[in-house]
Design a protein around this motif. Sequence first.
Motif, PDB file in Angstrom:
ATOM      1  N   ILE A 194      39.759  23.378  30.467  1.00 16.93           N
ATOM      2  CA  ILE A 194      38.507  24.037  30.836  1.00 16.93           C
ATOM      3  C   ILE A 194      38.796  25.493  31.157  1.00 16.93           C
ATOM      4  O   ILE A 194      39.513  25.785  32.117  1.00 16.93           O
ATOM      5  CB  ILE A 194      37.874  23.357  32.064  1.00 16.93           C
ATOM      6  N   PRO A 195      38.274  26.431  30.372  1.00 13.71           N
ATOM      7  CA  PRO A 195      38.506  27.851  30.682  1.00 13.71           C
ATOM      8  C   PRO A 195      37.962  28.215  32.066  1.00 13.71           C
ATOM      9  O   PRO A 195      36.825  27.896  32.404  1.00 13.71           O
ATOM     10  CB  PRO A 195      37.737  28.591  29.580  1.00 13.71           C
ATOM     11  N   ILE A 196      38.800  28.859  32.860  1.00 11.61           N
ATOM     12  CA  ILE A 196      38.391  29.340  34.183  1.00 11.61           C
ATOM     13  C   ILE A 196      38.186  30.850  34.115  1.00 11.61           C
ATOM     14  O   ILE A 196      39.047  31.592  33.638  1.00 11.61           O
ATOM     15  CB  ILE A 196      39.444  28.994  35.247  1.00 11.61           C
ATOM     16  N   TRP A 197      37.015  31.276  34.573  1.00  9.55           N
ATOM     17  CA  TRP A 197      36.671  32.689  34.667  1.00  9.55           C
ATOM     18  C   TRP A 197      36.542  33.060  36.136  1.00  9.55           C
ATOM     19  O   TRP A 197      36.054  32.252  36.934  1.00  9.55           O
ATOM     20  CB  TRP A 197      35.323  32.956  34.001  1.00  9.55           C
ATOM     21  N   LEU A 198      36.949  34.259  36.482  1.00  7.79           N
ATOM     22  CA  LEU A 198      36.666  34.780  37.809  1.00  7.79           C
ATOM     23  C   LEU A 198      35.492  35.741  37.715  1.00  7.79           C
ATOM     24  O   LEU A 198      35.446  36.599  36.827  1.00  7.79           O
ATOM     25  CB  LEU A 198      37.879  35.481  38.410  1.00  7.79           C
ATOM     26  N   LEU A 199      34.554  35.578  38.630  1.00  6.87           N
ATOM     27  CA  LEU A 199      33.357  36.405  38.686  1.00  6.87           C
ATOM     28  C   LEU A 199      33.433  37.311  39.895  1.00  6.87           C
ATOM     29  O   LEU A 199      34.004  36.922  40.925  1.00  6.87           O
ATOM     30  CB  LEU A 199      32.105  35.530  38.789  1.00  6.87           C
ATOM     31  N   GLY A 200      32.854  38.494  39.792  1.00 10.20           N
ATOM     32  CA  GLY A 200      32.906  39.375  40.934  1.00 10.20           C
ATOM     33  C   GLY A 200      31.895  40.486  40.876  1.00 10.20           C
ATOM     34  O   GLY A 200      31.341  40.793  39.810  1.00 10.20           O
ATOM     35  N   SER A 201      31.653  41.101  42.040  1.00  8.13           N
ATOM     36  CA  SER A 201      30.802  42.283  42.136  1.00  8.13           C
ATOM     37  C   SER A 201      31.534  43.387  42.900  1.00  8.13           C
ATOM     38  O   SER A 201      30.917  44.324  43.386  1.00  8.13           O
ATOM     39  CB  SER A 201      29.484  41.930  42.834  1.00  8.13           C
ATOM     40  N   SER A 202      32.862  43.240  43.012  1.00 11.52           N
ATOM     41  CA  SER A 202      33.697  44.248  43.671  1.00 11.52           C
ATOM     42  C   SER A 202      35.079  44.179  43.025  1.00 11.52           C
ATOM     43  O   SER A 202      35.264  43.540  42.000  1.00 11.52           O
ATOM     44  CB  SER A 202      33.782  43.979  45.177  1.00 11.52           C
ATOM     45  N   GLY A 203      36.048  44.813  43.667  1.00 11.26           N
ATOM     46  CA  GLY A 203      37.370  44.851  43.067  1.00 11.26           C
ATOM     47  C   GLY A 203      38.242  43.644  43.344  1.00 11.26           C
ATOM     48  O   GLY A 203      39.257  43.437  42.669  1.00 11.26           O
ATOM     49  N   PHE A 204      37.888  42.805  44.322  1.00 13.77           N
ATOM     50  CA  PHE A 204      38.763  41.705  44.739  1.00 13.77           C
ATOM     51  C   PHE A 204      39.044  40.756  43.579  1.00 13.77           C
ATOM     52  O   PHE A 204      40.209  40.500  43.227  1.00 13.77           O
ATOM     53  CB  PHE A 204      38.132  40.950  45.911  1.00 13.77           C
ATOM     54  N   SER A 205      37.989  40.195  43.001  1.00 11.36           N
ATOM     55  CA  SER A 205      38.182  39.239  41.915  1.00 11.36           C
ATOM     56  C   SER A 205      38.716  39.907  40.659  1.00 11.36           C
ATOM     57  O   SER A 205      39.411  39.267  39.859  1.00 11.36           O
ATOM     58  CB  SER A 205      36.874  38.508  41.614  1.00 11.36           C
ATOM     59  N   ALA A 206      38.400  41.184  40.472  1.00  9.48           N
ATOM     60  CA  ALA A 206      38.938  41.910  39.321  1.00  9.48           C
ATOM     61  C   ALA A 206      40.457  41.970  39.391  1.00  9.48           C
ATOM     62  O   ALA A 206      41.161  41.710  38.400  1.00  9.48           O
ATOM     63  CB  ALA A 206      38.349  43.317  39.276  1.00  9.48           C
ATOM     64  N   GLN A 207      40.985  42.318  40.567  1.00  9.74           N
ATOM     65  CA  GLN A 207      42.433  42.369  40.727  1.00  9.74           C
ATOM     66  C   GLN A 207      43.060  40.996  40.580  1.00  9.74           C
ATOM     67  O   GLN A 207      44.094  40.835  39.915  1.00  9.74           O
ATOM     68  CB  GLN A 207      42.778  42.956  42.097  1.00  9.74           C
ATOM     69  N   PRO A 255      34.895  50.947  38.110  1.00 12.31           N
ATOM     70  CA  PRO A 255      36.149  50.803  38.856  1.00 12.31           C
ATOM     71  C   PRO A 255      36.735  49.392  38.770  1.00 12.31           C
ATOM     72  O   PRO A 255      37.960  49.231  38.680  1.00 12.31           O
ATOM     73  CB  PRO A 255      35.743  51.138  40.296  1.00 12.31           C
ATOM     74  N   ALA A 256      35.885  48.365  38.794  1.00 13.50           N
ATOM     75  CA  ALA A 256      36.385  46.988  38.726  1.00 13.50           C
ATOM     76  C   ALA A 256      37.020  46.712  37.369  1.00 13.50           C
ATOM     77  O   ALA A 256      38.075  46.061  37.285  1.00 13.50           O
ATOM     78  CB  ALA A 256      35.254  46.000  38.998  1.00 13.50           C
ATOM     79  N   LEU A 257      36.408  47.182  36.304  1.00 13.79           N
ATOM     80  CA  LEU A 257      36.988  46.987  34.981  1.00 13.79           C
ATOM     81  C   LEU A 257      38.334  47.685  34.866  1.00 13.79           C
ATOM     82  O   LEU A 257      39.276  47.165  34.255  1.00 13.79           O
ATOM     83  CB  LEU A 257      36.023  47.502  33.906  1.00 13.79           C
ATOM     84  N   GLU A 258      38.438  48.875  35.466  1.00 18.55           N
ATOM     85  CA  GLU A 258      39.715  49.601  35.449  1.00 18.55           C
ATOM     86  C   GLU A 258      40.787  48.839  36.222  1.00 18.55           C
ATOM     87  O   GLU A 258      41.944  48.736  35.773  1.00 18.55           O
ATOM     88  CB  GLU A 258      39.521  50.993  36.033  1.00 18.55           C
ATOM     89  N   LEU A 259      40.424  48.294  37.373  1.00 13.95           N
ATOM     90  CA  LEU A 259      41.373  47.494  38.146  1.00 13.95           C
ATOM     91  C   LEU A 259      41.834  46.281  37.367  1.00 13.95           C
ATOM     92  O   LEU A 259      43.027  45.947  37.352  1.00 13.95           O
ATOM     93  CB  LEU A 259      40.716  47.038  39.455  1.00 13.95           C
ATOM     94  N   TYR A 260      40.894  45.602  36.743  1.00  9.62           N
ATOM     95  CA  TYR A 260      41.221  44.387  35.993  1.00  9.62           C
ATOM     96  C   TYR A 260      42.154  44.693  34.826  1.00  9.62           C
ATOM     97  O   TYR A 260      43.220  44.068  34.675  1.00  9.62           O
ATOM     98  CB  TYR A 260      39.928  43.742  35.485  1.00  9.62           C
ATOM     99  N   ARG A 261      41.790  45.652  34.028  1.00  8.55           N
ATOM    100  CA  ARG A 261      42.584  45.955  32.843  1.00  8.55           C
ATOM    101  C   ARG A 261      43.930  46.568  33.210  1.00  8.55           C
ATOM    102  O   ARG A 261      44.953  46.255  32.592  1.00  8.55           O
ATOM    103  CB  ARG A 261      41.796  46.878  31.917  1.00  8.55           C
TER     104      ARG A 261
END
Length: 332
Positions: free
Chosen positions: A163-176, A198-204
């Motif tokens: 089962i693919p697990i995705w993390l969802l977020g509206s800040s940087g915590f889940s992105a990191q 900023p969250a996309l930048e943190l994630y990538r």
Amino acid sequence: MIPISILDLAPVIEGGTPRDSFRRSLDLAKHAEEWGYRRYWLAEHHNMPGIASSATSLVISHVASGTKTIRVGSGGIMLPNHAPLIIAEQFGTLDALYPGRIDLGLGRAPGSDQLAARALRRGLGSDGHDFPEMLSELRGYLDPSLGTGMPGVRAVPGEGANIPIWLLGSSGFSAQLAGQLGLPFAFASHFAPDFLLPALELYRGGFRPSEALERPYAMVGINIIAADTDAEAHRLATSQQQQFLNMIRGRTGMLMSPPVDDMDQLWTPQEKAYVQQQLSFSIIGSRNTVKEKLQALGERTKADEWMIAGQIYDHDARLRSFQIVAEVMREL
């Protein structure tokens, strides 16, 4: 073509019932499948009369049972509200019933107010700070080789389910966290636009390849309300604007109201500015407007997939909106 998906809050409209909402959700999902949408996700919210998807796993099953190929999942399950074992079992069951079609999107917010959070958790000891540990435990039940589940406890069904697990977020915590774990990430810019880039930048920037994912995969959630004319789209959008206005006024989760001709009769200038800021990444308009703005937003975000929300009072207008978006995407 960038894949497109749908986020459904199963809205309850004025004069309607949750039963009506579930019927409309399934109808939209069937059309979305025909129009080429990749996923149909439902969100967990509690103590909100205007949102019917509180028992998210059950509604996912309802939608999956009435469709054939579209992926169905959670956008998301608010993990602090649940024991990780329960979620592993629930989604393991869904995967057994609808193999290869279930997504598990996870968030760490309560999806409710403090009273509902207390009722769900019988206390407030789990406020999201231990989300990484809960996530690790959940993943361990699905994949025992990780060794992170509770010793001696097995998720049946669930164990071994892919089962693919995705993390969802509206800040940087889940992105990191998503980047560190090598998981796909979905950002909720449909209600938190300020932190999107900023969250996309943190994630990538912090992404580490994993068995689940070799390279970053970012889904961006946006509001799109489309119609045959700009004027009609803006009129339809007033239902969603009224929902955000109710949130400002502490009336969260009110039944969805019909559109109005003039929002200036309902909000103050200060309230108008706040709502417009919260909806700043929304796209409202005709086919050409949607195409132009979606293309520009794609260039800014480099999104791998769009997760589209569209809170529209009239069901036929809602169907038409998502149909227009699907047609636009085929042209991009």
